[in-house]
Design a protein around this motif. Structure first.
Motif, PDB file in Angstrom:
ATOM      1  N   ALA A 179       0.834  -1.215   0.000  1.00 31.59           N
ATOM      2  CA  ALA A 179       0.000   0.000   0.000  1.00 31.59           C
ATOM      3  C   ALA A 179       0.861   1.254   0.000  1.00 31.59           C
ATOM      4  O   ALA A 179       0.572   2.219  -0.721  1.00 31.59           O
ATOM      5  N   VAL A 180       1.933   1.245   0.799  1.00 26.38           N
ATOM      6  CA  VAL A 180       2.827   2.412   0.847  1.00 26.38           C
ATOM      7  C   VAL A 180       3.507   2.618  -0.502  1.00 26.38           C
ATOM      8  O   VAL A 180       3.641   3.746  -0.987  1.00 26.38           O
ATOM      9  N   GLY A 181       3.931   1.530  -1.149  1.00 29.68           N
ATOM     10  CA  GLY A 181       4.561   1.634  -2.467  1.00 29.68           C
ATOM     11  C   GLY A 181       3.625   2.223  -3.504  1.00 29.68           C
ATOM     12  O   GLY A 181       4.011   3.091  -4.300  1.00 29.68           O
ATOM     13  N   THR A 182       2.370   1.764  -3.480  1.00 30.23           N
ATOM     14  CA  THR A 182       1.383   2.286  -4.431  1.00 30.23           C
ATOM     15  C   THR A 182       1.086   3.756  -4.160  1.00 30.23           C
ATOM     16  O   THR A 182       1.079   4.587  -5.074  1.00 30.23           O
ATOM     17  N   CYS A 183       0.860   4.089  -2.897  1.00 30.89           N
ATOM     18  CA  CYS A 183       0.537   5.477  -2.538  1.00 30.89           C
ATOM     19  C   CYS A 183       1.704   6.415  -2.840  1.00 30.89           C
ATOM     20  O   CYS A 183       1.499   7.535  -3.314  1.00 30.89           O
ATOM     21  N   SER A 184       2.929   5.965  -2.580  1.00 28.33           N
ATOM     22  CA  SER A 184       4.092   6.832  -2.792  1.00 28.33           C
ATOM     23  C   SER A 184       4.299   7.130  -4.270  1.00 28.33           C
ATOM     24  O   SER A 184       4.628   8.270  -4.637  1.00 28.33           O
ATOM     25  N   SER A 185       4.103   6.127  -5.131  1.00 22.11           N
ATOM     26  CA  SER A 185       4.266   6.367  -6.568  1.00 22.11           C
ATOM     27  C   SER A 185       3.200   7.319  -7.088  1.00 22.11           C
ATOM     28  O   SER A 185       3.486   8.230  -7.871  1.00 22.11           O
ATOM     29  N   HIS A 186       1.960   7.130  -6.636  1.00 26.21           N
ATOM     30  CA  HIS A 186       0.882   8.041  -7.025  1.00 26.21           C
ATOM     31  C   HIS A 186       1.153   9.441  -6.497  1.00 26.21           C
ATOM     32  O   HIS A 186       0.981  10.442  -7.223  1.00 26.21           O
ATOM     33  N   ALA A 187       1.601   9.533  -5.247  1.00 21.76           N
ATOM     34  CA  ALA A 187       1.860  10.836  -4.632  1.00 21.76           C
ATOM     35  C   ALA A 187       2.988  11.575  -5.349  1.00 21.76           C
ATOM     36  O   ALA A 187       2.931  12.796  -5.508  1.00 21.76           O
ATOM     37  N   CYS A 188       3.999  10.835  -5.815  1.00 24.56           N
ATOM     38  CA  CYS A 188       5.119  11.480  -6.523  1.00 24.56           C
ATOM     39  C   CYS A 188       4.656  12.110  -7.837  1.00 24.56           C
ATOM     40  O   CYS A 188       5.050  13.230  -8.172  1.00 24.56           O
ATOM     41  N   VAL A 189       3.807  11.383  -8.595  1.00 26.76           N
ATOM     42  CA  VAL A 189       3.296  11.920  -9.856  1.00 26.76           C
ATOM     43  C   VAL A 189       2.398  13.129  -9.594  1.00 26.76           C
ATOM     44  O   VAL A 189       2.482  14.147 -10.293  1.00 26.76           O
ATOM     45  N   ILE A 190       1.548  13.029  -8.569  1.00 24.09           N
ATOM     46  CA  ILE A 190       0.662  14.149  -8.217  1.00 24.09           C
ATOM     47  C   ILE A 190       1.479  15.362  -7.789  1.00 24.09           C
ATOM     48  O   ILE A 190       1.209  16.501  -8.201  1.00 24.09           O
ATOM     49  N   LEU A 191       2.501  15.117  -6.961  1.00 20.70           N
ATOM     50  CA  LEU A 191       3.348  16.215  -6.478  1.00 20.70           C
ATOM     51  C   LEU A 191       4.072  16.892  -7.640  1.00 20.70           C
ATOM     52  O   LEU A 191       4.179  18.118  -7.698  1.00 20.70           O
TER      53      LEU A 191
END
Length: 316
Positions: free
Chosen positions: A239-251
């Protein structure tokens, strides 16, 4: 005098200068820009095709991804073809109305994408933090209303800028130091007071994408808090891996966009070529990365894309 000012508006034709200074680099810059734009088109069209043709992918999360792909295509296609034409010295001229149209679609697609990203963050929050209510909260009707709300919101925010720009006299100022038309880039060519444009743009930036990014951040904090309560370490890491990748693109999406918006207003010491380069990356890099990240992090979409491209992928 008023008649002369109005005439100067209707006769305005702009000459795009791109990155004023290192013009000799334009042909070289066009190569990565062109390759990235091709990747945007291929990635988002493939994602759209897979979601539309596969009935198993007609759930809320996948429909939001399809909306995101459409917004990405509009955002990139509104800006990049003209930028490439300018880099290749094919056409550097742009009429006033063409410039207004380009500006409108670039900003509308950006605000619509911001709204969709917020909806996707809320979708993941409900799915992880309150899964029993997910089916009742995110029905197909609700998803359709969110899509219409994204379009209506972006249209209402950007429509007044057309009149704010049309009212300004441009006094034959035609040299635009950019590769595409932006609201403040156009306004700064006017030979009149543009304080209304400055404050309207500032207010809408804070109240639309600005509010969105705060709410997206809150959603991901709540998601991570729920994830760390899970007993399984493997589930936590996934879950952390998925959220972090999404968060990086959003950021990346918001950082590049806000840098471009605020540099027009406050970044007078930012080198011009840096501003223009990052302004182009904000319409290219996130639209290129979105289909890659969301496909790689989703087993079902990854399998379907493999089936379409190679006829070898299997969904288990």
């Amino acid at each position: 005098m008023a008649a002369i000012n109005q005439t100067s508006v209707w006769l305005a034709s702009f000459h795009l200068l791109g990155m004023a200074g290192p013009e000799h680099l334009h042909p070289w810059l066009s190569i990565p820009f062109c390759l990235m734009y091709v990747a945007v088109l291929l990635g988002n069209f493939i994602l759209l095709f897979v979601i539309v043709t596969e009935r198993s992918l007609h759930g809320p999360m996948y429909l939001f991804l399809a909306m995101l792909a459409v917004a990405d295509l509009v955002l990139s296609s509104s800006a990049v073809p003209k930028a490439l034409s300018m880099f290749w010295s094919l056409s550097k001229e742009m009429s006033f109305h063409a410039c207004l149209t380009q500006m409108f679609f670039i900003h509308v697609s950006f605000i619509a994408e911001s709204t969709i990203l917020l909806a996707m963050a809320f979708d993941r929050y409900v799915a992880i933090c309150n899964p029993l209510r997910y089916a009742t909260v995110f029905t197909h009707m609700v998803v359709a209303k969110i899509g219409l709300a994204a379009i209506a919101r972006s249209f209402c925010v950007m429509f007044p800028t057309i009149f704010l720009l049309q009212r300004l006299p441009y006094c034959r100022h035609s040299a635009m130091p950019h590769t595409y038309c932006e609201h403040m880039g156009l306004a700064r060519l006017a030979c009149a007071d543009i304080s209304v444009n400055v404050w309207y743009g500032f207010a809408t930036t804070l109240l639309s994408p600005g509010v969105d990014v705060v709410l997206i951040g809150v959603s991901y904090v709540l998601i991570l808090r729920a994830v760390f309560r899970l007993s399984s370490k493997d589930a936590q890491l996934k879950a952390v891996g998925t959220c972090s990748s999404h968060a990086c693109v959003i950021l990346m999406f918001y950082t590049l966009a806000f840098f471009s918006f605020f540099t027009h207003r406050f970044g007078h010491n930012v080198p011009h070529h840096v501003h223009i380069l990052l302004a182009n990356l904000y319409v290219l890099l996130p639209p290129m990365l979105n289909p890659i990240v969301y496909t790689m992090k989703n087993k079902v979409i990854r399998g379907k894309v493999s089936q379409v491209l190679f006829r070898t992928g299997q969904v288990r």
